[in-house]
Design an enzyme around this catalytic site. Structure first.
Site: not given
Ligand code: C5P
Length: 229
Positions: A59, A61, A30, A118, A208, A64
């Site tokens: 990604d 998003k 991604k 999320t 992460r 517009d």
């Molecule tokens: O938390 P993590 O590092 O695994 O997140 C991976 C991806 O998930 C991020 O690049 C982000 O776009 C998405 N993400 C999300 N909602 C969150 C945290 C991360 O959609 N609260």
């Protein structure tokens, strides 16, 4: 279920090093706003050079007016990526225009709609959308389905319900996946790999827990094992 690894590292070099470490894995990568704003098309090409079979999810998003979204969709398709996303709140007209524009493109990427991020909890979500997360995520998913999109970005908690309300083949991509039981980072509605699988998520996104680990390849291999059980 497939794994999508987020290339959210702070430098071009560290992103490419992570992709090189994972080059033999059948995964999605991604590319998000930070990396794409900094590195653009060059990064996409460099990832494909590391392994042409890497599937790339851009990604950005987008949100517009319909014509601008369709123009942007065409430009993204020309990058040679495999999937991108738009905001479902841009509306059915904008999403339909995006799909119309891509209908003439050879090997067009898959298009997903973002439902509810999320990171939202119920209270903050309601302040903006005046609706519960579950109800609004399902409504957004129905709009995306009717507009001809391939799937949605949602939390694992809505994945299975969205399929019931659209089609079992409508893709659900779920971020907010915890790998260690104790870690939560900044996500409110986090779910385990096993829960995402049981809720029929097609693709989980993990960032992460992989790139902050001392052994990213080992973590990816363990996740893949847990997906396949
Ligand atoms: O938390 P993590 O590092 O695994 O997140 C991976 C991806 O998930 C991020 O690049 C982000 O776009 C998405 N993400 C999300 N909602 C969150 C945290 C991360 O959609 N609260």
């Amino acid at each position: 279920m497939e794994l999508c690894v987020a290339l959210d590292l702070p430098t071009t070099r560290s992103n490419l090093e992570l992709a090189t470490t994972l080059k033999d894995k059948n995964i999605w990568l991604k590319v998000g706003l930070r990396s794409f704003i900094r590195d653009g098309e060059k990064l996409i090409k460099e990832i494909k050079q590391i392994n042409p079979k890497f599937k790339i999810f851009l990604d950005l998003k987008i949100y517009d007016i319909p014509n601008t979204m369709a123009d942007a969709a065409e430009s993204m398709a020309n990058l040679g990526i495999d999937m991108f996303n738009v905001h479902a709140s841009s509306g059915k007209l904008a999403m339909s225009k995006v799909m119309q524009r891509l209908s003439g493109v050879k090997d067009a990427p898959l298009v997903l709609a973002v439902t509810a991020l999320t990171s939202f909890d119920e209270e903050n979500f309601k302040n903006i959308y005046n609706e519960s997360i579950e109800k609004k995520a399902i409504d957004f998913a129905k709009d995306a389905y009717k507009s001809g999109l391939n799937g949605v970005v949602c939390s694992a908690y809505e994945s299975s319900l969205i399929k019931v309300n659209t089609d079992e083949n409508f893709i659900t991509l779920t971020p907010g996946i915890k790998v260690d039981v104790d870690r939560k980072d900044d996500q409110k509605r986090v779910a385990s790999i096993e829960f995402a699988n049981s809720e029929k998520s097609n693709i989980i996104v993990v960032g992460r827990p992989i790139y902050n680990s001392d052994d990213p390849l080992g973590v990816v291999e363990k996740i893949i094992q847990r997906i396949e059980i």
